[in-house]
Design an enzyme around this catalytic site. Structure first.
Site: not given
Ligand code: CMC
Length: 426
Positions: A304, A361
């Site tokens: 991320h 996710d």
């Protein structure tokens, strides 16, 4: 006392003001940089650039903190609903009972989609990706619901329409894609239950609304509801800065979210896990492949831009995943594979050194599969969840007196000046 950062350039010293956020994070204010020094900044991917000040969402990527309007996302996932969190993000405070009831009533009143739009939906090729359909149809809403003359009234109704209709339109595009009848929204169902019913109710088998699934969907959407200046939210703000209508700005957000590095990652994770299963490769071989700089293969659902520790949303998602699969008595081999892959990756030096942890996710697709959502609808589920954030951020930008047309600059690297050569001389 005002704080400054000194910049020494070309024999001169410039003082650039330091700005401090409410949680103590600091930024160099460069609004006068070019005017006073002639310089601009260069920051590909905007990893060091604050594009605005915002009072909506706070993230600390080093500590793994995410708060909406100051409230930790863990508390919202446990106690709130998506509808209530939506109110919080857009209005800046939790609603009282009356405010929540009024908002629910307005959502109900605006939940239908113009019947003529059904014809447009019907005419997309059957295998179109639902994100493309959704993005186009959200822009099309402007044609079906023309602008009202009173600005505030126009904003209020557009916000309600989007929140309510995006959900109806998502279910509609799914029903049409599989050639099933359209199920209209119901007045007596909550926001999440209504969506599930529009997706799955059938004339031959009425859909049974399971409150545990409703709760899981609420959590899924709450966790996606905002994430400060991410790619799609920045797209909404940038497009909105040209003063387009909100439908067009949200449509740009949906388009930006579609990509596999952003909201398309939930679909990409399931495709990756299925691919690993079919390939027969060992998990260490897969991890080696993801580490290879000459190979574009990456572990989807890992890493991320902001989180350099475990994504707090992924923790809740993983827990919800175990709970919902247990309750539904589903044993999904992809969940077992995901857990094993995470274990292997988290022990690997490359993943440790680059602070690459599972993100939201990684587990969200497993929940969606358990609920019965088809894989190509996963990014659409993300879009419905992110909508309150886009709206809140758009509204904040419109109310910000410092908000200007978004127009970054560049460092030009092409030929300085070239001569036009007529076609026969080339
Ligand atoms: N697999 C393998 N290597 C990776 C991965 C990954 N998933 N993510 C990052 N790296 C590498 C990256 O290539 C870089 O290596 P190098 O220094 O050799 O170039 C190093 O790790 C550091 O990467 P970074 O600077 O932290 O990455 P970034 O900020 O440019 O990209 C990202 C962030 C999310 C695009 C990236 O981690 C990625 O592609 N992840 C997979 C896609 C994904 O799961 N996206 C969903 C993000 S969460 C939902 C959302 O908010 O949109």
């Amino acid at each position: 006392m005002a704080e400054y950062v000194k910049l020494i350039y070309d024999g001169k010293t410039y003082e650039l003001p330091l700005v401090t956020g409410s949680a103590g994070e600091k930024a160099i204010d460069i609004t006068k940089l070019r005017q006073t020094t002639g310089l601009i900044t260069l920051d590909p991917g905007f990893a060091n650039t604050g594009s605005c000040s915002s009072a909506i969402t706070f993230m600390d990527g080093e500590k793994g903190i995410l708060r909406y309007r100051g409230i930790p996302v863990e508390q919202l996932a446990e106690h709130s609903t998506f509808r209530e969190t939506t109110f919080l993000l857009i209005n800046g405070k939790l609603p009282n009972r009356e405010e929540l009831d009024t908002a629910s009533e307005r959502l109900n009143q605006t939940s239908l989609v113009h019947e003529d739009m059904h014809i447009v939906f019907q005419n997309f090729p059957r295998n179109s990706h639902p994100m493309g359909i959704l993005s186009s149809m959200v822009t099309a809403l402007r044609s079906f619901y023309p602008e009202l003359p009173v600005v505030q009234e126009e904003i209020n109704i557009t916000v309600m329409r989007l929140l309510s209709k995006l959900r109806t339109m998502a279910a509609l595009s799914y029903r049409i894609s599989v050639g099933h009848n359209i199920v209209y929204p119901r007045h007596d169902l909550s926001y999440c239950a209504n969506f599930l019913n529009m997706m799955f109710n059938s004339p031959v088998k009425p859909y049974h609304i399971d409150l545990d699934i409703v709760k899981a969907l609420n959590i899924f959407w709450i966790l996606h509801a905002d994430h400060e200046q991410n790619c799609s939210t920045s797209a909404v703000r940038v497009v909105g800065s040209g003063r387009v209508n909100l439908y067009a700005a949200v449509s740009a957000g949906i388009a930006a979210l579609w990509g596999p590095l952003h909201g398309g990652a939930n679909q990409a994770v399931i495709e990756m896990l299925s691919g690993i299963k079919e390939s027969g490769k060992s998990l260490s071989q897969i991890v080696e492949k993801a580490k290879d700089r000459n190979d574009p293969y990456r572990l989807m659902g890992f890493g991320h831009r902001v989180y350099k520790t475990y994504d707090p949303r992924a923790k809740i998602m993983k827990k919800t995943c175990d709970k919902i699969l247990g309750k539904l008595k589903i044993s999904d081999p992809l969940l077992d594979l995901a857990k094993k892959l995470e274990e292997v990756a988290l022990k690997d030096d490359y993943f440790i050194e680059n602070n690459l942890y599972a993100n939201i996710d990684f587990y969200s697709g497993i929940i969606l599969r358990a609920i019965g959502i088809p894989t190509n609808m996963f990014p659409v589920m993300f879009a419905i969840g992110r909508l309150p954030g886009w709206i809140a951020q758009w509204k904040e930008s419109m109310d910000d007196p410092a908000w200007r047309l978004s127009r970054p600059r560049q460092i030009y690297t092409g030929p300085v000046e070239a001569r036009y050569i007529p076609i026969d001389e080339r």
